[in-house]
Design a protein around this motif. Structure first.
Motif, PDB file in Angstrom:
ATOM      1  N   LYS A  53      56.394  47.675  40.430  1.00 23.45           N
ATOM      2  CA  LYS A  53      57.584  48.373  39.946  1.00 23.45           C
ATOM      3  C   LYS A  53      58.827  47.899  40.705  1.00 23.45           C
ATOM      4  O   LYS A  53      58.755  47.578  41.894  1.00 23.45           O
ATOM      5  CB  LYS A  53      57.415  49.886  40.127  1.00 23.45           C
ATOM      6  N   VAL A  54      59.959  47.866  40.010  1.00 24.84           N
ATOM      7  CA  VAL A  54      61.226  47.524  40.647  1.00 24.84           C
ATOM      8  C   VAL A  54      61.525  48.552  41.742  1.00 24.84           C
ATOM      9  O   VAL A  54      61.355  49.764  41.541  1.00 24.84           O
ATOM     10  CB  VAL A  54      62.370  47.516  39.609  1.00 24.84           C
ATOM     11  N   THR A  55      61.960  48.077  42.893  1.00 25.34           N
ATOM     12  CA  THR A  55      62.350  48.964  43.984  1.00 25.34           C
ATOM     13  C   THR A  55      63.866  49.112  44.002  1.00 25.34           C
ATOM     14  O   THR A  55      64.602  48.171  43.668  1.00 25.34           O
ATOM     15  CB  THR A  55      61.845  48.431  45.336  1.00 25.34           C
ATOM     16  N   LEU A  56      64.327  50.286  44.405  1.00 25.76           N
ATOM     17  CA  LEU A  56      65.754  50.611  44.361  1.00 25.76           C
ATOM     18  C   LEU A  56      66.271  50.948  45.754  1.00 25.76           C
ATOM     19  O   LEU A  56      65.653  51.739  46.478  1.00 25.76           O
ATOM     20  CB  LEU A  56      66.007  51.798  43.442  1.00 25.76           C
ATOM     21  N   THR A 109      64.173  43.918  43.267  1.00 26.21           N
ATOM     22  CA  THR A 109      64.863  45.029  43.917  1.00 26.21           C
ATOM     23  C   THR A 109      66.285  45.140  43.375  1.00 26.21           C
ATOM     24  O   THR A 109      66.968  44.125  43.214  1.00 26.21           O
ATOM     25  CB  THR A 109      64.927  44.825  45.435  1.00 26.21           C
ATOM     26  N   ALA A 174      62.606  52.536  36.499  1.00 24.44           N
ATOM     27  CA  ALA A 174      61.704  51.820  37.412  1.00 24.44           C
ATOM     28  C   ALA A 174      60.326  52.463  37.421  1.00 24.44           C
ATOM     29  O   ALA A 174      59.300  51.773  37.453  1.00 24.44           O
ATOM     30  CB  ALA A 174      62.294  51.793  38.824  1.00 24.44           C
ATOM     31  N   LEU A 180      63.636  44.511  35.976  1.00 27.40           N
ATOM     32  CA  LEU A 180      64.901  44.584  36.694  1.00 27.40           C
ATOM     33  C   LEU A 180      66.066  44.329  35.750  1.00 27.40           C
ATOM     34  O   LEU A 180      67.099  45.015  35.809  1.00 27.40           O
ATOM     35  CB  LEU A 180      64.907  43.558  37.845  1.00 27.40           C
ATOM     36  N   ILE A 183      66.705  47.417  33.618  1.00 23.88           N
ATOM     37  CA  ILE A 183      67.291  48.505  34.403  1.00 23.88           C
ATOM     38  C   ILE A 183      68.773  48.251  34.648  1.00 23.88           C
ATOM     39  O   ILE A 183      69.606  49.155  34.506  1.00 23.88           O
ATOM     40  CB  ILE A 183      66.541  48.669  35.735  1.00 23.88           C
TER      41      ILE A 183
END
Length: 254
Positions: A53-56, A109, A174, A180, A183
């Motif tokens: 999963k995309v990290t924020l 990210t 996410a 990415l 998003i």
């Protein structure tokens, strides 16, 4: 003569940010501090990376609590970087946070940054350094302040409370496993359709200092920034008018 320095419940101005972070980590088992950095991340960050999963990440100057560590969690931020009070975090801390949540995660990210010159510079430098290390990183700058419309004397519309909605929108996407690129597209569109404005009834002060500006007892300032930057108008307090407003924050995205 009475002191003009505001009273605050802190032990020292030098350690107030670090002690705040240490206390947050101690009272929230799902969070942990990166050793040697003012960076807070999810305790389960390894499983987030492993899930693809995309990290924020977000962050900025301290003094706006619960921002930014208070927005970490499932469906929100993966981590947050804290600067000194009203001061952008240094690139070294930002880069450490990117590595902590982004290494070994091809999903990438996203850096969510409020539109202030220092934040844009420091997060931007860290992004370029991370990319040079082979990490998949992008950045979204949020500036939804309705008080500013000109770029002549500022970096443009400042990032205010609307940034929290972007944390939530991006965090939800996410969590769904969206890319990415998706998003960034959706969150950018939502940010472009937002507008907020600040109002102050009293001045703010950095620990150890006096008020950053003066307001008379019967005045308020409209459109000021979150660090006490000048607003667009100062006027006398008048009669409150209450009204009901139907608000559509953003359309449904698929």
């Amino acid at each position: 003569m009475a002191s003009n320095v505001g009273k605050k419940l802190i032990n020292s101005k030098e350690r107030c940010v670090d002690e705040s972070l240490e206390g947050t980590a101690a009272s929230h088992p799902g969070l942990r501090l990166l050793s040697g950095h003012r960076v807070m991340v999810r305790e389960d960050v390894a499983s987030v990376r492993a899930a693809g999963k995309v990290t924020l990440l977000s962050g900025g100057g301290s003094g706006h609590e619960p921002a930014h560590a208070g927005y970490i969690g499932a469906g929100m931020l993966t981590g947050a970087i804290a600067g000194s009070v009203f001061t952008s975090p240094p690139p070294a801390d930002i880069l450490a946070a990117i590595r902590a949540v982004g290494q070994g995660n091809p999903a990438g990210t996203l850096l969510i940054v409020k539109n202030y010159t220092g934040d844009r510079l420091n997060f931007g430098m860290s992004l370029e350094r991370a990319r040079s290390e082979g990490l998949h990183v992008d950045m979204l700058v949020v500036g939804e302040d309705c008080a500013l419309t000109s770029h002549d004397k500022t970096a443009g519309r400042r990032g205010l409370a609307g940034t929290v909605f972007i944390h939530k929108i991006a965090g939800a996407l996410a969590e769904q496993g969206r890319s990415l690129e998706d998003i960034v597209k959706v969150a950018s569109q939502a940010a472009s359709q937002m507008g907020t404005i600040g109002i102050s009834l009293s001045p703010c002060s950095v620990p150890g200092s006096g008020p950053s500006f003066q307001l008379q007892q019967d005045e308020f300032e409209l459109g000021l920034g979150i660090h006490g930057e000048a607003g667009c108008r100062r006027q006398k307090v008048g009669t409150l008018v209450f009204c009901h407003v139907d608000v559509v924050l953003f359309p449904t995205y698929t």
